[in-house]
Every structure is written in C-alpha cells, then in structure tokens.
Design an enzyme around this catalytic site. Sequence first.
Site, PDB file in Angstrom:
ATOM      1  N   SER A 140     -14.809  -9.810 -22.254  1.00 29.63           N
ATOM      2  CA  SER A 140     -13.731  -8.942 -22.739  1.00 29.63           C
ATOM      3  C   SER A 140     -14.157  -8.149 -23.987  1.00 29.63           C
ATOM      4  CB  SER A 140     -12.519  -9.824 -23.080  1.00 29.63           C
ATOM      5  OG  SER A 140     -11.661  -9.165 -23.975  1.00 29.63           O
TER       6      SER A 140
HETATM    7  N1  LIG Z   1      -4.976  -4.070 -27.149  1.00 24.41           N
HETATM    8  C1  LIG Z   1      -5.385  -5.409 -26.790  1.00 24.41           C
HETATM    9  C2  LIG Z   1      -5.937  -5.443 -25.375  1.00 24.41           C
HETATM   10  C3  LIG Z   1      -6.289  -6.835 -24.924  1.00 24.41           C
HETATM   11  C4  LIG Z   1      -6.513  -6.924 -23.427  1.00 24.41           C
HETATM   12  O1  LIG Z   1      -6.025  -6.076 -22.652  1.00 24.41           O
HETATM   13  N2  LIG Z   1      -7.222  -7.974 -23.009  1.00 24.41           N
HETATM   14  C5  LIG Z   1      -7.428  -8.198 -21.598  1.00 24.41           C
HETATM   15  C6  LIG Z   1      -8.844  -8.688 -21.335  1.00 24.41           C
HETATM   16  S1  LIG Z   1     -10.043  -7.477 -21.756  1.00 24.41           S
HETATM   17  C7  LIG Z   1      -6.466  -9.316 -21.168  1.00 24.41           C
HETATM   18  O2  LIG Z   1      -6.199 -10.203 -21.916  1.00 24.41           O
HETATM   19  N3  LIG Z   1      -5.944  -9.239 -19.927  1.00 24.41           N
HETATM   20  C8  LIG Z   1      -5.116 -10.252 -19.371  1.00 24.41           C
HETATM   21  C9  LIG Z   1      -3.643  -9.941 -19.422  1.00 24.41           C
HETATM   22  O3  LIG Z   1      -3.237  -8.888 -19.972  1.00 24.41           O
HETATM   23  O4  LIG Z   1      -2.882 -10.754 -18.877  1.00 24.41           O
HETATM   24  C10 LIG Z   1      -6.427  -5.926 -27.796  1.00 24.41           C
HETATM   25  O5  LIG Z   1      -7.129  -5.083 -28.373  1.00 24.41           O
HETATM   26  O6  LIG Z   1      -6.488  -7.132 -28.025  1.00 24.41           O
END
Ligand SMILES: N[C@@H](CCC(=O)N[C@@H](CS)C(=O)NCC(=O)O)C(=O)O
Length: 223
Positions: free
Chosen positions: A12
């Site tokens: 990630s």
């Molecule tokens: N704006 C957030 C984005 C975080 C994000 O989208 N993470 C993804 C993985 S890269 C995630 O956790 N996806 C799983 C979900 O949203 O359930 C940050 O910068 O922390």
Amino acid sequence: MGKLTLYGFDASPPVRAVKLTLAALQVPFEYVIVNPLKKEQLSEEYLKKNPQHTIPLLEDDGKCIWDSHAIICYLASKYGKDDTMYPKDFYRRGIVDQRLHYDSSTMFTGTLLSITKPLIFSGVTSIVKSKIDAVAEVYDLVEIFLGDNDYIAGTELTIADFSFVTTMCCLKIFLEPQPNKYPKIVAWLERLKKLPYYEEANGNGAAQLETLLKSKNFTIESN
Ligand SMILES: N[C@@H](CCC(=O)N[C@@H](CS)C(=O)NCC(=O)O)C(=O)O
C-alpha cells in the site's frame, strides 16, 4: 516516547509514506500487518480503531489516527528533531499541505487508485486510455511543482516527498516518465532512492505491488 503501532501492508503506497516518515524520524514502532487482499481491514476489531477501514492506521499510546497524510503531519510535528520535514513557517507549511492534499485527492485517489482498485478487486483487466492520460497530466504538474528545487516542496526533504514518491513510483507501472519529457521527476526519483532507508520503507513494497499488478496481465485500451 509512547508505544507506536502502525497497521498496514507494504504494497500500500500510503502505508509506505508513513514507513518512510518513521524511518526518517528514526522513531521505533511495531508493525502489524492488515492485509486488504484478505479483507483484514474489515474485522470487527479493526473497525473499532478505524471505522473508515483504511490502512495505514497509527496507534500512539492507545490513541488512533488514520489517513497517511494526517499521520505523517502528526509524526513530523510530534517527533521531528527540528521543523525541516514539516515547517512551522506558515507559508512553507502551506506549500507542504498543498502537495499532501494534491496526493490525497488527485494523485493517489483520483489517478492511481482509480486504476489499481478495479484491477485488484473487481477482476477488470483493461484500462481506458483516458486514465493513462490522467497520469501524464499528473506528471506535467509534478514537473512544475519541482521547478528548480531538489524536493517536492522546496529545497529541503519534507513529508510531501514521502507522500509523492510512494504514489509516483507506482504510477510508473502504467506510464514510465521519460527523461527527455520529465527530467526533473526522473532526477528526483533517483535522489529519493538514495535515502538509506528507501529500499526497506518503500522500494520493497512498491516491488510487491508491481508484481501483483503485472500478474493481472492488464491491457491499455486505445481510444
Ligand atoms: N487517503 C487514505 C487512503 C488509504 C487507502 O485507500 N488505503 C487502501 C489501501 S492502499 C485501503 O485501505 N483500502 C481498503 C479499504 O478502503 O477498505 C490515506 O492516505 O491513508
């Protein structure tokens, strides 16, 4: 210093922005793997800590904070030996904040995630050309952001570089920035790679994401 726990997964990009920040600040932390490929972010226990169910999540002595951009501002403000990574000067801080918001809204979410999420989670294998054009638009702007400076928000390395490099090194998978068109981006990526903690905090996880994405055998649709 309290007990710090980072919840995340190396593939990630936003998790890697936090890992780079922790490494630069030389702050020790415990790393707990939360793997979105196994939907671990949706467990009852995790949702209690982060109802938005995103990684990264930071727990500092029992207090939770999420969104990588908020986390890296918090870490640099609390644990920075000086203010170079997140300046106290209002204007210089404003520039760093602008870059972080650009990553949060356009570069990571609007551009990278809009390509990778359907590939990884929805079985999509073709990418419309307009999404690759959006990557080029990001590069055009980042080349301007860099200007005559070595770093994304000026003459010093800041948390904005960490946020940008984790996204940019994955956008590369879809559109390689050519040195004749984007000389400043190419030189900046090389500069960041020389940081002693780069490989462990970003390079390895970026390679993992690249392997995962390439295993999807995606194609780019021509318009
Ligand atoms: N704006 C957030 C984005 C975080 C994000 O989208 N993470 C993804 C993985 S890269 C995630 O956790 N996806 C799983 C979900 O949203 O359930 C940050 O910068 O922390």
